[in-house]
Design a protein around this motif. Structure first.
Motif, PDB file in Angstrom:
ATOM      1  N   TYR A  41     -89.124 -22.238   1.837  1.00 48.21           N
ATOM      2  CA  TYR A  41     -90.057 -21.556   2.730  1.00 48.21           C
ATOM      3  C   TYR A  41     -90.882 -22.521   3.586  1.00 48.21           C
ATOM      4  O   TYR A  41     -91.479 -22.110   4.591  1.00 48.21           O
ATOM      5  CB  TYR A  41     -91.003 -20.665   1.921  1.00 48.21           C
ATOM      6  CG  TYR A  41     -91.985 -21.414   1.051  1.00 48.21           C
ATOM      7  CD1 TYR A  41     -93.198 -21.872   1.554  1.00 48.21           C
ATOM      8  CD2 TYR A  41     -91.694 -21.676  -0.291  1.00 48.21           C
ATOM      9  CE1 TYR A  41     -94.091 -22.563   0.766  1.00 48.21           C
ATOM     10  CE2 TYR A  41     -92.575 -22.377  -1.090  1.00 48.21           C
ATOM     11  CZ  TYR A  41     -93.775 -22.805  -0.561  1.00 48.21           C
ATOM     12  OH  TYR A  41     -94.656 -23.494  -1.355  1.00 48.21           O
ATOM     13  N   PRO A  47     -89.731 -18.801   7.856  1.00 48.90           N
ATOM     14  CA  PRO A  47     -90.610 -17.657   8.148  1.00 48.90           C
ATOM     15  C   PRO A  47     -90.044 -16.735   9.225  1.00 48.90           C
ATOM     16  O   PRO A  47     -90.128 -15.505   9.106  1.00 48.90           O
ATOM     17  CB  PRO A  47     -91.911 -18.323   8.609  1.00 48.90           C
ATOM     18  CG  PRO A  47     -91.871 -19.700   8.022  1.00 48.90           C
ATOM     19  CD  PRO A  47     -90.429 -20.090   8.039  1.00 48.90           C
ATOM     20  N   PHE A  51     -89.312 -12.731   8.440  1.00 47.62           N
ATOM     21  CA  PHE A  51     -90.011 -11.665   9.151  1.00 47.62           C
ATOM     22  C   PHE A  51     -89.087 -10.887  10.086  1.00 47.62           C
ATOM     23  O   PHE A  51     -89.419  -9.777  10.514  1.00 47.62           O
ATOM     24  CB  PHE A  51     -91.185 -12.247   9.944  1.00 47.62           C
ATOM     25  CG  PHE A  51     -92.404 -12.494   9.113  1.00 47.62           C
ATOM     26  CD1 PHE A  51     -93.159 -11.431   8.643  1.00 47.62           C
ATOM     27  CD2 PHE A  51     -92.786 -13.790   8.795  1.00 47.62           C
ATOM     28  CE1 PHE A  51     -94.292 -11.659   7.868  1.00 47.62           C
ATOM     29  CE2 PHE A  51     -93.917 -14.021   8.024  1.00 47.62           C
ATOM     30  CZ  PHE A  51     -94.672 -12.959   7.558  1.00 47.62           C
ATOM     31  N   ASN A  58     -93.289  -5.753   4.982  1.00 47.84           N
ATOM     32  CA  ASN A  58     -94.095  -6.874   5.467  1.00 47.84           C
ATOM     33  C   ASN A  58     -94.825  -7.575   4.326  1.00 47.84           C
ATOM     34  O   ASN A  58     -94.958  -8.800   4.320  1.00 47.84           O
ATOM     35  CB  ASN A  58     -95.102  -6.381   6.510  1.00 47.84           C
ATOM     36  CG  ASN A  58     -95.829  -7.526   7.181  1.00 47.84           C
ATOM     37  OD1 ASN A  58     -95.222  -8.354   7.858  1.00 47.84           O
ATOM     38  ND2 ASN A  58     -97.145  -7.588   6.988  1.00 47.84           N
ATOM     39  N   VAL A  59     -95.296  -6.811   3.330  1.00 44.48           N
ATOM     40  CA  VAL A  59     -96.000  -7.415   2.199  1.00 44.48           C
ATOM     41  C   VAL A  59     -95.071  -8.327   1.406  1.00 44.48           C
ATOM     42  O   VAL A  59     -95.496  -9.370   0.885  1.00 44.48           O
ATOM     43  CB  VAL A  59     -96.609  -6.321   1.290  1.00 44.48           C
ATOM     44  CG1 VAL A  59     -95.517  -5.459   0.662  1.00 44.48           C
ATOM     45  CG2 VAL A  59     -97.480  -6.933   0.210  1.00 44.48           C
ATOM     46  N   ALA A  61     -92.426  -9.925   2.742  1.00 51.83           N
ATOM     47  CA  ALA A  61     -92.178 -11.089   3.585  1.00 51.83           C
ATOM     48  C   ALA A  61     -93.315 -12.106   3.452  1.00 51.83           C
ATOM     49  O   ALA A  61     -93.079 -13.318   3.352  1.00 51.83           O
ATOM     50  CB  ALA A  61     -92.015 -10.658   5.039  1.00 51.83           C
ATOM     51  N   GLN A  62     -94.540 -11.620   3.424  1.00 47.91           N
ATOM     52  CA  GLN A  62     -95.676 -12.527   3.273  1.00 47.91           C
ATOM     53  C   GLN A  62     -95.681 -13.183   1.897  1.00 47.91           C
ATOM     54  O   GLN A  62     -95.973 -14.376   1.769  1.00 47.91           O
ATOM     55  CB  GLN A  62     -96.980 -11.754   3.496  1.00 47.91           C
ATOM     56  CG  GLN A  62     -97.174 -11.278   4.928  1.00 47.91           C
ATOM     57  CD  GLN A  62     -98.441 -10.472   5.102  1.00 47.91           C
ATOM     58  OE1 GLN A  62     -99.112 -10.125   4.133  1.00 47.91           O
ATOM     59  NE2 GLN A  62     -98.781 -10.150   6.343  1.00 47.91           N
ATOM     60  N   LEU A  65     -93.538 -16.205   1.337  1.00 46.14           N
ATOM     61  CA  LEU A  65     -93.956 -17.421   2.037  1.00 46.14           C
ATOM     62  C   LEU A  65     -95.270 -17.999   1.510  1.00 46.14           C
ATOM     63  O   LEU A  65     -95.708 -19.039   1.985  1.00 46.14           O
ATOM     64  CB  LEU A  65     -94.106 -17.132   3.540  1.00 46.14           C
ATOM     65  CG  LEU A  65     -92.816 -16.706   4.254  1.00 46.14           C
ATOM     66  CD1 LEU A  65     -93.117 -16.254   5.668  1.00 46.14           C
ATOM     67  CD2 LEU A  65     -91.794 -17.832   4.259  1.00 46.14           C
ATOM     68  N   HIS A  66     -95.891 -17.343   0.533  1.00 40.59           N
ATOM     69  CA  HIS A  66     -97.147 -17.845  -0.018  1.00 40.59           C
ATOM     70  C   HIS A  66     -96.926 -19.164  -0.754  1.00 40.59           C
ATOM     71  O   HIS A  66     -95.962 -19.312  -1.510  1.00 40.59           O
ATOM     72  CB  HIS A  66     -97.748 -16.816  -0.979  1.00 40.59           C
ATOM     73  CG  HIS A  66     -98.472 -15.716  -0.271  1.00 40.59           C
ATOM     74  ND1 HIS A  66     -98.957 -14.592  -0.914  1.00 40.59           N
ATOM     75  CD2 HIS A  66     -98.818 -15.562   1.038  1.00 40.59           C
ATOM     76  CE1 HIS A  66     -99.540 -13.801  -0.046  1.00 40.59           C
ATOM     77  NE2 HIS A  66     -99.457 -14.358   1.142  1.00 40.59           N
TER      78      HIS A  66
END
Length: 322
Positions: A41, A47, A51, A58-59, A61-62, A65-66
């Motif tokens: 990531y 990213p 996305f 979307n949650v 996908a985020q 990448l955290h």
């Protein structure tokens, strides 16, 4: 996306899989079979590709990448979002510095991301190349959590053996450098438990999730892994508590030695205090010192000092100070 791509396989449902390129991934359709994409990531392109997946919440996908993650497992629509940790077995790394992996899985697709290398993922790739890998998404998750747990077992066993050795050393009387080693054991146990406890909770929750593609057979396997992880947590707590007890015993030994030395020094000081007073009193350079003109006075003074010392020893023994 090509730079960020680490592994990509199209699973055949029989334990094998075909490696795919970044271009082939863009042409993939759910009807082609189960797709697994494993990305770094932190590399450019990851990213943007994540996305760009329109049917990926979307949650999720985020979360993929955290950088900082805590072990968890959540049902999102028909897919499952997970954050898991594995021991760091990379060269020159501490095992307790755990490596994170993020996974989103549904019936047709698996997306996983990481930054540092995780050997369990490499094991899954090897099993796919040898046609003995996971056949569906449920088996993939099952193999992933089982591999992470098995590698934890090796690390925790080594921690327990290290605690045993330190305990034997303390019992045998060795104390040099043990405090730092015991502190290192306790610190490693605390750091491991920091992630293993929530990971066990995540697996327990995963067993209860009602994803349509997660069968009862998958849940049984996940439940067994959860029970295995619980036993490892108990062993980890035992090693941590034993290290604390050994460290306390070591401190007690050192305190006892210090008290014995202070006791000896106190006795020596008590015995020589009156002797020092008398010798200092008779050593002043003024007139009128008794025995200054007598040639036998020195020997009489020595006899008096010896008698006084013997009297002190008798008194100390009487009061059980010696």
């Amino acid at each position: 996306m090509e730079k960020a791509l680490i592994y990509s396989y199209l699973l055949d449902g029989k334990g094998g899989g075909k490696s795919m390129t970044a271009e082939e991934i863009t042409q993939w359709q759910p009807s082609d079979g189960l797709l697994w994409v494993h990305l770094d990531y932190s590399v450019e392109g990851a990213p943007e590709w994540i996305f760009a997946q329109k049917d990926l919440p979307n949650v999720c996908a985020q979360a993929l990448l955290h950088e900082e993650t805590r072990p968890r497992a959540t049902l999102v629509g028909s897919g499952i979002l997970m954050s898991l940790r594995g021991v760091n077995l990379n060269p020159s790394a501490d095992p307790e510095d755990m490596v994170s992996i993020r996974v989103y899985a549904d019936k047709n697709r698996i997306i996983s991301t990481r930054h540092r290398r995780l050997l369990t993922v490499a094991d899954i790739v090897t099993s796919l190349d040898e046609n003995r890998g996971p056949k569906d998404s449920g088996e993939f998750i099952q193999e992933l959590v089982r591999g992470l747990t098995l590698r934890m077992e090796t690390t925790i066993d080594m921690l327990e053996e290290r605690t045993d050795d330190l305990e034997d050393t303390v019992i045998a009387g060795g104390k040099n450098g043990l405090r730092s080693e015991l502190s290192a054991v306790r610190r490693a146990a605390i750091m491991l438990r920091r992630y293993l406890a929530p990971q066990r909770e995540a697996l327990s929750r995963l067993c209860g999730e009602q994803a349509p593609w997660l069968t009862e057979t998958h849940r049984i396997g996940l439940r067994e892994t959860s029970d295995h992880l619980l036993r490892l947590l108990e062993n980890l707590d035992s090693a941590r508590d034993r290290a604390a007890v050994v460290q306390e015993e070591l401190v007690n030994h050192m305190s006892e030695q210090m008290n014995q030395r202070m006791y000896v020094l106190s006795l020596v000081a008590a015995i020589f205090l009156p002797l020092g007073f008398l010798t200092g009193l008779l050593g002043i350079n003024v007139g009128g010192i008794p025995g200054a003109e007598n040639n036998q006075a020195f020997f009489w003074f020595i006899a008096i000092l010896c008698s006084l010392t013997a009297l002190q020893v008798v008194v100390f023994k009487r009061f059980k100070w010696m």
